[in-house]
Design a protein around this motif. Structure first.
Motif, PDB file in Angstrom:
ATOM      1  N   ILE A  51      17.934 -25.806  21.505  1.00 60.02           N
ATOM      2  CA  ILE A  51      16.977 -25.615  22.402  1.00 60.02           C
ATOM      3  C   ILE A  51      17.321 -25.845  23.841  1.00 60.02           C
ATOM      4  O   ILE A  51      18.110 -26.897  24.205  1.00 60.02           O
ATOM      5  N   SER A  52      17.019 -24.804  24.649  1.00 60.00           N
ATOM      6  CA  SER A  52      17.679 -25.124  25.979  1.00 60.00           C
ATOM      7  C   SER A  52      16.999 -26.022  26.872  1.00 60.00           C
ATOM      8  O   SER A  52      15.900 -26.406  26.556  1.00 60.00           O
ATOM      9  N   ASP A  53      17.597 -26.510  27.763  1.00 59.55           N
ATOM     10  CA  ASP A  53      17.275 -27.545  28.701  1.00 59.55           C
ATOM     11  C   ASP A  53      15.975 -27.493  29.324  1.00 59.55           C
ATOM     12  O   ASP A  53      14.951 -27.849  29.402  1.00 59.55           O
ATOM     13  N   ARG A  54      15.619 -26.071  29.519  1.00 55.38           N
ATOM     14  CA  ARG A  54      14.428 -25.588  30.149  1.00 55.38           C
ATOM     15  C   ARG A  54      13.431 -25.883  29.210  1.00 55.38           C
ATOM     16  O   ARG A  54      12.118 -26.088  29.639  1.00 55.38           O
ATOM     17  N   LYS A  55      13.615 -25.123  28.088  1.00 58.42           N
ATOM     18  CA  LYS A  55      12.447 -25.264  26.946  1.00 58.42           C
ATOM     19  C   LYS A  55      12.011 -26.913  26.443  1.00 58.42           C
ATOM     20  O   LYS A  55      10.997 -27.212  26.004  1.00 58.42           O
ATOM     21  N   VAL A  56      13.409 -27.485  26.631  1.00 61.03           N
ATOM     22  CA  VAL A  56      13.076 -28.937  26.189  1.00 61.03           C
ATOM     23  C   VAL A  56      12.228 -29.694  27.186  1.00 61.03           C
ATOM     24  O   VAL A  56      11.237 -30.408  26.780  1.00 61.03           O
ATOM     25  N   LYS A  57      12.351 -29.117  28.587  1.00 62.14           N
ATOM     26  CA  LYS A  57      11.333 -29.934  29.524  1.00 62.14           C
ATOM     27  C   LYS A  57      10.034 -29.532  29.344  1.00 62.14           C
ATOM     28  O   LYS A  57       8.960 -30.142  29.539  1.00 62.14           O
TER      29      LYS A  57
END
Length: 305
Positions: A51-57
């Motif tokens: 899971i990308s950092d952007r989607k984790v956020k």
């Protein structure tokens, strides 16, 4: 009394808040609030295996919002489950730990088999003809859960890595399709007539567009006609002309293909489309947990299409 169910899916995350009523050892629940956020975690998980950092956020913000809503609605108990995308993401457990520490939500990454059993826990078959045999099909973004039950008894259930997001990303494999076909053939070969039960946002939308009367099944012929109709529009026109949401307009085509394929393999001519899914099964499990001596649970009479 209110319970909440959280579903972290491959296409969207959902929060269902349900009102619980107990009368004479019988429990009923009514859907109070349903929130859906189209994060599409599957694009990251199936292509990049994390899971990308952007989607984790974005997921963290969604979980924090869900936590606040549960507090406002004074939810007494909840259960949060993550499915196919989080199962495959190499950083899935890291995300779970982050959600626990930052949002205060305990999240379980459930196996495919467990997911199928939770969906089956909704016991929708109790409101249909118990003398019949049914194939329960739940199509998600990353996986398809199937259950066969006959005469009110669960025969078998399983989960396969065939889903709408996975198909759009070309991450479904011929091997998995063969495994699914073999499972369907093996578990339905002893039954002459099988009816389908289809769940998930896509089949609900197809049923609505079809114009079929509430309470009637969707025939294979009608579903095929709806698939041809939807597929005759471009993605853009499905959004602008048919009015589908952007995150529904693309996945509705592979979802139709999955349902049609499984109906054909099992020889299903009619499929019921109740408005239930994983979150409904979770609420059912919460009731069984908190009311172990309950006689019966009813929640679908007003939700059956």
């Amino acid at each position: 009394m209110r319970y909440a169910a959280i579903d972290i899916g491959s296409n969207a995350v959902r929060l269902l808040i349900a009102d619980i009523v107990e009368i004479n050892e019988e429990i009923s629940f009514k859907k109070n609030t349903l929130v859906r956020v189209p994060l599409r975690l599957g694009d990251d998980a199936f292509l990049d295996k994390r899971i990308s950092d952007r989607k984790v956020k974005d997921l963290m913000k969604s979980m924090s919002a869900f936590k606040n809503l549960m507090e406002v609605y004074k939810v007494q108990d909840y259960m949060a489950c993550a499915t196919s995308a989080m199962r495959e993401a190499e950083n899935g457990q890291e995300v779970v730990d982050l959600i626990a520490s930052e949002a205060g939500i305990q999240l379980d990454i459930v196996t495919g088999k467990r997911e199928a059993n939770i969906i089956y826990s909704s016991h929708i078959e109790k409101y249909l003809d118990s003398r019949r045999t049914y194939l329960y099909i739940d199509v998600g973004g990353g996986s398809t859960e199937v259950s066969v039950f006959s005469n009110g008894v669960l025969i078998d259930s399983n989960s396969f890595n065939i889903g709408t997001i996975r198909m759009l990303d070309n991450q479904d494999t011929e091997e998995t399709w063969r495994e699914l076909k073999n499972w369907i053939k093996e578990n339905t070969k002893n039954y002459k007539t099988i009816f389908g039960i289809g769940t998930g946002g896509n089949i609900n939308k197809i049923f609505k567009i079809s114009g079929e009367k509430l309470g009637t099944p969707l025939t294979f012929t009608k579903l095929k006609a709806m698939y041809d109709y939807l597929n005759s529009f471009s993605l853009k026109d499905r959004i602008n002309v048919l009015g589908l949401k952007e995150d529904r307009a693309d996945v509705i085509i592979p979802a139709s293909e999955i349902f049609l394929t499984l109906m054909r393999w099992a020889g299903i001519k009619q499929m019921y489309v109740p408005k239930v899914g994983l979150v409904d099964g979770i609420v059912h499990l919460l009731i069984e947990k908190n009311y172990p001596k309950v006689v019966s649970i009813t929640e679908f009479k007003e939700n059956l299409n």
